[in-house]
Design a protein around this motif. Structure first.
Motif, PDB file in Angstrom:
ATOM      1  N   PHE A   1      -7.137  -2.211  -1.312  1.00 43.38           N
ATOM      2  CA  PHE A   1      -6.332  -1.019  -2.096  1.00 43.38           C
ATOM      3  C   PHE A   1      -5.474  -1.724  -3.378  1.00 43.38           C
TER       4      PHE A   1
ATOM      5  N   CYS B   1     -13.136   1.005  -2.340  1.00 43.23           N
ATOM      6  CA  CYS B   1     -12.014   1.490  -1.889  1.00 43.23           C
ATOM      7  C   CYS B   1     -12.139   2.629  -0.799  1.00 43.23           C
TER       8      CYS B   1
ATOM      9  N   GLY C   1      -7.917  -1.108  -6.252  1.00 42.80           N
ATOM     10  CA  GLY C   1      -7.942   0.375  -6.557  1.00 42.80           C
ATOM     11  C   GLY C   1      -8.228   0.775  -7.619  1.00 42.80           C
TER      12      GLY C   1
ATOM     13  N   LEU D   1       1.841   2.401  -3.383  1.00 40.36           N
ATOM     14  CA  LEU D   1       0.595   2.739  -4.417  1.00 40.36           C
ATOM     15  C   LEU D   1       0.751   4.078  -4.719  1.00 40.36           C
TER      16      LEU D   1
ATOM     17  N   ARG E   1     -11.486   2.722   3.154  1.00 40.95           N
ATOM     18  CA  ARG E   1     -10.500   3.969   3.506  1.00 40.95           C
ATOM     19  C   ARG E   1     -11.242   4.537   4.814  1.00 40.95           C
TER      20      ARG E   1
ATOM     21  N   TRP F   1      -1.149   7.040  -2.438  1.00 38.67           N
ATOM     22  CA  TRP F   1      -1.705   6.554  -1.156  1.00 38.67           C
ATOM     23  C   TRP F   1      -1.359   7.597  -0.315  1.00 38.67           C
TER      24      TRP F   1
ATOM     25  N   CYS G   1       0.819  -1.095  -0.001  1.00 37.20           N
ATOM     26  CA  CYS G   1      -0.073   0.165  -0.146  1.00 37.20           C
ATOM     27  C   CYS G   1       0.931   1.226  -0.081  1.00 37.20           C
TER      28      CYS G   1
END
Length: 330
Positions: free
Chosen positions: A295, A306, A299, A182, A310, A185, A179
């Protein structure tokens, strides 16, 4: 929209052919796909509305028939334990592989309703208390439902979500590292160092429960999140997707508190279920794990999912103040 690398090809002409050859009495009903944007359709099954009252569900991936078989076999037993007024999908016809499609499939009754709001994304105009009461009744029903010996011994009902958080420590830490790399992020505002601290407190809590004695087992939904719930007028109307039913430790189903309830609603649900501190912390750990694994995989294809995950993770991180030692119940 394709959600998986091994996604099976499913379109309306294929479903028309399957219906015509296996359930011709349904073949003339109008058929339309749901979730062309990748959001309203499930990630496990392609969903197509059939007439006004039915829904066709076809696994998206090879091997997806197993979940439909779990739902067909054990869903009625679990449904009988849920509170009055909360529906589950009723299977009215089963389909077998055919027309080049390799999986079993099903036709269920359509249930009216909408997924509950995620408070961080669409704050409640009133209170989440009524929904908390309904969810507590569902979780109590699952907790108290009898587990036949055949179900307890069925390996298909023994998935990782009914097991130990401790067995998933490496998975959480590897996922957190993925993550962190990403794109975008940092914009999500989830502090991974804080995630690791709260996760560790969940592992400590789980260990305390295990020292105190055998951890109780029972039925669990395994994916009790907003997209698998329907509400009408603020009250819970249905619990969907029983393909992930399992037998094991039930703390994983507490994740629903962190996604669809506000803080007072969570407190009410915990009170109604009499959840001890250690089990509550384990539920927080599950919420963090299920959020993080979303994610990297979804994503790009399921931004709404997502966003909800979150919000779920953020609710846990915002709520946890004390991550000190905790002893097991009793």
């Amino acid at each position: 929209m394709r959600l998986h690398d091994d996604e099976l090809e499913v379109d309306e002409p294929l479903v028309h052919r399957l219906l015509a050859t296996q359930h011709p009495h349904l073949a003339d009903l109008p058929l339309r796909a749901l979730g062309r944007d990748g959001q309203a359709s499930g990630s496990s099954n392609r969903l197509l509305r059939l007439g006004d009252d039915l829904l066709v569900r076809l696994p998206r991936q090879p091997g997806g028939s197993r979940a439909l078989e779990t739902e067909r076999r054990w869903g009625p037993l679990v449904a009988a334990a849920l509170p009055a007024g909360v529906d589950v999908p009723e299977v009215v016809a089963s389909g077998r592989p055919g027309e080049g499609y390799p999986e079993a499939w099903s036709v269920t009754r359509w249930i009216e309703g909408t997924p509950p709001a995620v408070p961080a994304l669409a704050p409640y105009a009133g209170s989440s208390g009524p929904l908390a009461r309904d969810l507590a009744a569902v979780l109590r029903g699952l907790r108290d439902a009898p587990v036949p010996a055949e179900a307890a011994a069925d390996p298909a009902l023994r998935g990782y979500r009914g097991g130990r958080l401790g067995d998933l420590d490496e998975d959480l830490r590897e996922t957190a590292a993925v993550c962190a790399a990403l794109p975008g992020w940092a914009d999500l505002g989830l502090d991974l160092d804080r995630v690791r601290v709260v996760w560790q407190s969940a592992l400590v809590a789980e260990a305390a429960l295990e020292v105190a004695g055998p951890v109780a087992e029972g039925w669990l939904h395994g994916d009790l999140l907003a997209e698998n719930l329907l509400v009408r007028k603020g009250r819970l109307a249905a619990v969907l997707d029983l393909g992930g039913l399992g037998v094991g430790r039930q703390a994983v189903d507490l994740v629903v508190a962190w996604e669809v309830l506000d803080a007072p609603g969570r407190a009410l649900l915990r009170e109604l279920l009499d959840v001890d501190e250690a089990t509550w912390r384990v539920g927080q750990g599950w919420a963090l794990l299920l959020a993080l694994i979303t994610f990297p995989y979804y994503g790009r294809t399921m931004p709404a999912r997502c966003a909800a995950r979150r919000a779920m993770a953020a609710a846990v991180l915002d709520a946890v103040v004390d991550v000190g030692p905790v002893v097991g119940p009793g």
